[in-house]
Design an enzyme around this catalytic site. Sequence first.
Site, short mmCIF file in Angstrom:
data_model
loop_
_atom_site.label_atom_id
_atom_site.label_comp_id
_atom_site.label_asym_id
_atom_site.label_seq_id
_atom_site.Cartn_x
_atom_site.Cartn_y
_atom_site.Cartn_z
N CYS A 93 -31.01 24.83 -44.64
CA CYS A 93 -31.73 25.07 -45.90
C CYS A 93 -31.01 26.12 -46.74
O CYS A 93 -31.18 26.17 -47.95
CB CYS A 93 -33.19 25.46 -45.63
SG CYS A 93 -33.42 26.93 -44.64
N HIS A 98 -28.48 27.94 -40.88
CA HIS A 98 -29.64 27.24 -41.42
C HIS A 98 -29.21 26.30 -42.55
O HIS A 98 -28.69 26.76 -43.56
CB HIS A 98 -30.66 28.25 -41.94
CG HIS A 98 -31.32 29.04 -40.85
ND1 HIS A 98 -32.66 28.92 -40.54
CD2 HIS A 98 -30.81 29.94 -39.97
CE1 HIS A 98 -32.96 29.74 -39.54
NE2 HIS A 98 -31.85 30.36 -39.16
N GLN A 126 -36.72 31.26 -36.85
CA GLN A 126 -35.82 31.70 -35.78
C GLN A 126 -36.39 32.88 -34.99
O GLN A 126 -36.23 32.97 -33.78
CB GLN A 126 -34.45 32.05 -36.38
CG GLN A 126 -33.38 32.26 -35.33
CD GLN A 126 -32.02 32.55 -35.94
OE1 GLN A 126 -31.65 31.95 -36.94
NE2 GLN A 126 -31.27 33.45 -35.34
N CYS A 138 -36.46 24.29 -39.44
CA CYS A 138 -37.15 25.41 -40.07
C CYS A 138 -38.48 24.91 -40.65
O CYS A 138 -38.57 23.82 -41.18
CB CYS A 138 -36.30 26.08 -41.14
SG CYS A 138 -36.48 25.41 -42.79
N GLU A 139 -39.50 25.73 -40.47
CA GLU A 139 -40.84 25.29 -40.88
C GLU A 139 -41.05 25.37 -42.39
O GLU A 139 -42.01 24.84 -42.90
CB GLU A 139 -41.92 26.08 -40.14
CG GLU A 139 -42.03 27.54 -40.53
CD GLU A 139 -43.10 28.24 -39.70
OE1 GLU A 139 -43.49 27.72 -38.66
OE2 GLU A 139 -43.53 29.32 -40.13
N HIS A 140 -40.15 26.02 -43.10
CA HIS A 140 -40.32 26.13 -44.54
C HIS A 140 -39.77 24.93 -45.29
O HIS A 140 -40.28 24.56 -46.34
CB HIS A 140 -39.62 27.40 -45.06
CG HIS A 140 -40.15 28.65 -44.43
ND1 HIS A 140 -39.35 29.62 -43.90
CD2 HIS A 140 -41.43 29.05 -44.23
CE1 HIS A 140 -40.11 30.59 -43.39
NE2 HIS A 140 -41.37 30.26 -43.57
N HIS A 141 -38.71 24.32 -44.75
CA HIS A 141 -38.07 23.20 -45.45
C HIS A 141 -37.93 21.96 -44.58
O HIS A 141 -37.47 20.93 -45.04
CB HIS A 141 -36.69 23.63 -45.95
CG HIS A 141 -36.70 24.88 -46.77
ND1 HIS A 141 -36.51 26.13 -46.24
CD2 HIS A 141 -36.91 25.06 -48.10
CE1 HIS A 141 -36.59 27.04 -47.19
NE2 HIS A 141 -36.83 26.42 -48.33
#
Length: 187
Positions: free
Chosen positions: A147, A145, A117, A76-79
């Site tokens: 995260c 996920h 996703q 995931c690009e956020h975490h």
Amino acid sequence: MNVERVAELVRELLAEIGENPDREGLLKTPERVARVVEYLTSGYRMDIKEVVNGAVFEAFANNMIISRDIEVYSLCEHHMLPFFGRCHIGYIARHKVLGLSKLARIVDCYARRLQIQERLTEQIAEEVLAATDAEGVGVVLECRHLCMMMRGVEKQNSIMTTSSVLGSFRSEAATRAEFLNLLSRTV
Ligand code: ZN
């Protein structure tokens, strides 16, 4: 990607979290992490045309082709934590059919990047459409996920489902229904 530079950054990260990068168990960790990062982001350095190349077969049938349960591992690009699960792809071929292993490679090419996703689902659908010139394409992704799971937000068992439908899968309700119906069937 410069593996030595990434290893250096990981070494700095280890020190910053209060670890001793020189203790025995961690000596080779920066190098290992750098190699893993290189692998998990290798999609950026793949040529999608080469990925698909040579595995498109001529066919004249126009029935629905479904590949279920293709494994997906992404970040995931956020975490920058993994999300993983299954991908189901359906399409109605006009005159080109893709080899099964190539569908999996298309998934990997886009999954081995920093992703959300929804975008991953979209990109897989667009690529299958581009590679096969299909009449319609449907993609469903079901992922967990880390995260969400590792941070104690009590969503350990939640699975996120995303879908993307293109061409006749979007315009024809009956085609979309057939796709979803085939996906729900167990062998
Ligand atoms: Zn995340």
